[in-house]
Write an enzyme that holds these catalytic residues in place. Structure first.
Site, short mmCIF file in Angstrom:
data_model
loop_
_atom_site.label_atom_id
_atom_site.label_comp_id
_atom_site.label_asym_id
_atom_site.label_seq_id
_atom_site.Cartn_x
_atom_site.Cartn_y
_atom_site.Cartn_z
N MET A 76 35.86 44.08 43.62
CA MET A 76 35.49 42.90 42.73
C MET A 76 33.68 42.67 43.07
O MET A 76 33.53 41.12 43.22
CB MET A 76 36.47 41.70 42.95
CG MET A 76 37.80 42.06 42.49
SD MET A 76 38.91 40.80 42.67
CE MET A 76 39.31 41.27 44.20
N LYS A 100 44.70 40.59 32.17
CA LYS A 100 43.74 40.11 31.63
C LYS A 100 42.74 41.20 30.72
O LYS A 100 42.08 40.53 29.98
CB LYS A 100 42.87 39.06 32.23
CG LYS A 100 42.59 39.24 33.64
CD LYS A 100 41.70 38.21 34.19
CE LYS A 100 41.32 38.44 35.70
NZ LYS A 100 42.45 38.04 36.64
N ASP A 130 50.57 44.29 35.61
CA ASP A 130 49.37 43.71 35.93
C ASP A 130 48.26 44.68 35.12
O ASP A 130 48.30 45.86 34.73
CB ASP A 130 49.13 43.84 37.10
CG ASP A 130 48.95 42.33 37.78
OD1 ASP A 130 48.89 41.54 37.06
OD2 ASP A 130 48.39 42.23 39.14
N1 SAH Z 1 45.46 45.70 44.49
C1 SAH Z 1 44.22 46.33 43.99
C2 SAH Z 1 42.84 45.79 43.96
C3 SAH Z 1 43.15 44.40 43.00
S1 SAH Z 1 41.70 43.58 42.72
C4 SAH Z 1 44.01 47.67 44.97
O1 SAH Z 1 44.75 47.68 46.07
O2 SAH Z 1 43.35 48.63 44.47
C5 SAH Z 1 40.70 44.35 41.50
C6 SAH Z 1 39.42 45.07 41.88
O3 SAH Z 1 39.96 46.40 42.62
C7 SAH Z 1 38.61 45.78 41.10
O4 SAH Z 1 37.77 44.73 40.56
C8 SAH Z 1 38.15 46.64 41.69
O5 SAH Z 1 37.12 46.28 42.37
C9 SAH Z 1 39.14 47.47 42.19
N2 SAH Z 1 39.75 48.48 41.58
C10 SAH Z 1 41.03 48.73 41.16
N3 SAH Z 1 41.31 49.70 40.62
C11 SAH Z 1 40.06 50.50 40.49
C12 SAH Z 1 39.70 51.78 40.11
N4 SAH Z 1 40.54 52.54 39.67
N5 SAH Z 1 38.37 52.13 40.38
C13 SAH Z 1 37.77 51.52 41.16
N6 SAH Z 1 37.83 50.11 41.33
C14 SAH Z 1 39.22 49.70 41.38
#
Ligand code: SAH
Length: 269
Positions: free
Chosen positions: A186, A69, A47
């Site tokens: 997000m 994406k 992903d």
């Molecule tokens: N499953 C993921 C979340 C996926 S949704 C999790 O548990 O972290 C995607 C969102 O996660 C992004 O838009 C952002 O808000 C957040 N995100 C994912 N990785 C990140 C990172 N390294 N730093 C900050 N926000 C992050």
């Protein structure tokens, strides 16, 4: 491996599939279970937001498909991803579906598990460190604190498909009444709506931290307040992927950074 369902009679010997949480970026935050699953995989579907170092654990001969994406690739439709997973399992492969953070936090992991179950396949799921946990930890402050927050809400800023969307004013009221920390995933593109809604219930000086690419080498962050959030997002240029943390626990960040002797430029705004 836990297999809750038996496969229907006559199904050819299947492979297996594991949904693996890759954590927020830093490969050292992978669980041992995640590393073992990645090492054993013959097919890996990767992903968005999976840190580069994570893939270093894959076998050189593993068939790796990037379905995210970002990074210039076009997003693969969810139905296609689910189809790819099914085909690989049915072909007897050892499949790892690698997802950023935790597979079951805003990662469509739930949808993928349901789709596999409909096809008679029970996947294993390996937790990862979700970005909402890692974000503020990198700044040295906790999400709960006996004097500042007695609970945490993980919420998406992305309007849900066919849903009414988050009622930010109501959520703000709950944060106020129940002393909660709000962790918004997000949220960047909806920041205007989030700020306006929360300000209906929370004072403008409510502290906010925005952490972009938490735990990655290029991490940046901004300490601000609800009232100044939009302006500070603009001036700092912070963008997605980022986590927003709203609430009194953010007060602990500045103190922690000062104590750690963090240079001023490390903290924007
Ligand atoms: N499953 C993921 C979340 C996926 S949704 C999790 O548990 O972290 C995607 C969102 O996660 C992004 O838009 C952002 O808000 C957040 N995100 C994912 N990785 C990140 C990172 N390294 N730093 C900050 N926000 C992050």
């Amino acid at each position: 491996m836990n297999r809750l369902n038996e496969l229907p009679a006559g199904t050819p010997a299947p492979g297996r599939i594991t949904l693996v949480g890759a954590g927020p970026g830093d490969p050292d935050l992978l669980t041992l279970k995640a590393v073992k699953a990645i090492r054993a995989a013959s097919v890996i579907l990767v992903d968005d937001l999976v840190g580069e170092g994570v893939m270093a654990h894959a076998r050189p001969e593993a068939r790796v498909t990037y379905v995210g994406k970002r990074g210039g690739c076009k997003s693969t439709p969810q139905a296609t991803i689910e189809q790819l997973m099914l085909e690989a399992v049915r072909a007897g492969e050892n499949v790892v579906r690698l997802k950023g953070g935790d597979p079951f936090i805003f990662g469509r992991g739930g949808e993928e598990v349901e789709s596999l179950r409909r096809a008679g396949i029970e996947p294993e799921v390996v937790n990862g460190v979700t970005a909402g946990l890692a974000g503020i930890t990198t700044l040295g402050a906790p999400l709960t604190h006996r004097e500042r927050a007695q609970g945490v809400v993980f919420v998406t800023g992305h309007p849900q498909k066919d849903g009414p969307g988050v009622d930010w004013a109501r959520l703000g009221q709950a944060v106020q009444d129940l002393r909660l920390t709000l962790v918004i995933y997000m949220g960047i593109s909806s920041a205007t709506r989030i700020q306006a809604g929360l300000l209906a219930a929370l004072p403008p000086e409510t502290p906010v931290a925005v952490i972009e690419r938490a735990t990655c080498p290029e991490q940046r962050q901004c300490l601000t307040s609800l009232g100044a959030l939009l302006d500070d997002l603009k001036t700092s240029g912070l963008g997605s992927p980022a986590i927003m943390v709203v609430g009194d626990v953010v007060k602990g960040v500045r103190a922690a950074l000062q104590e750690a002797g963090a240079a001023a430029h490390e903290v924007l705004a």
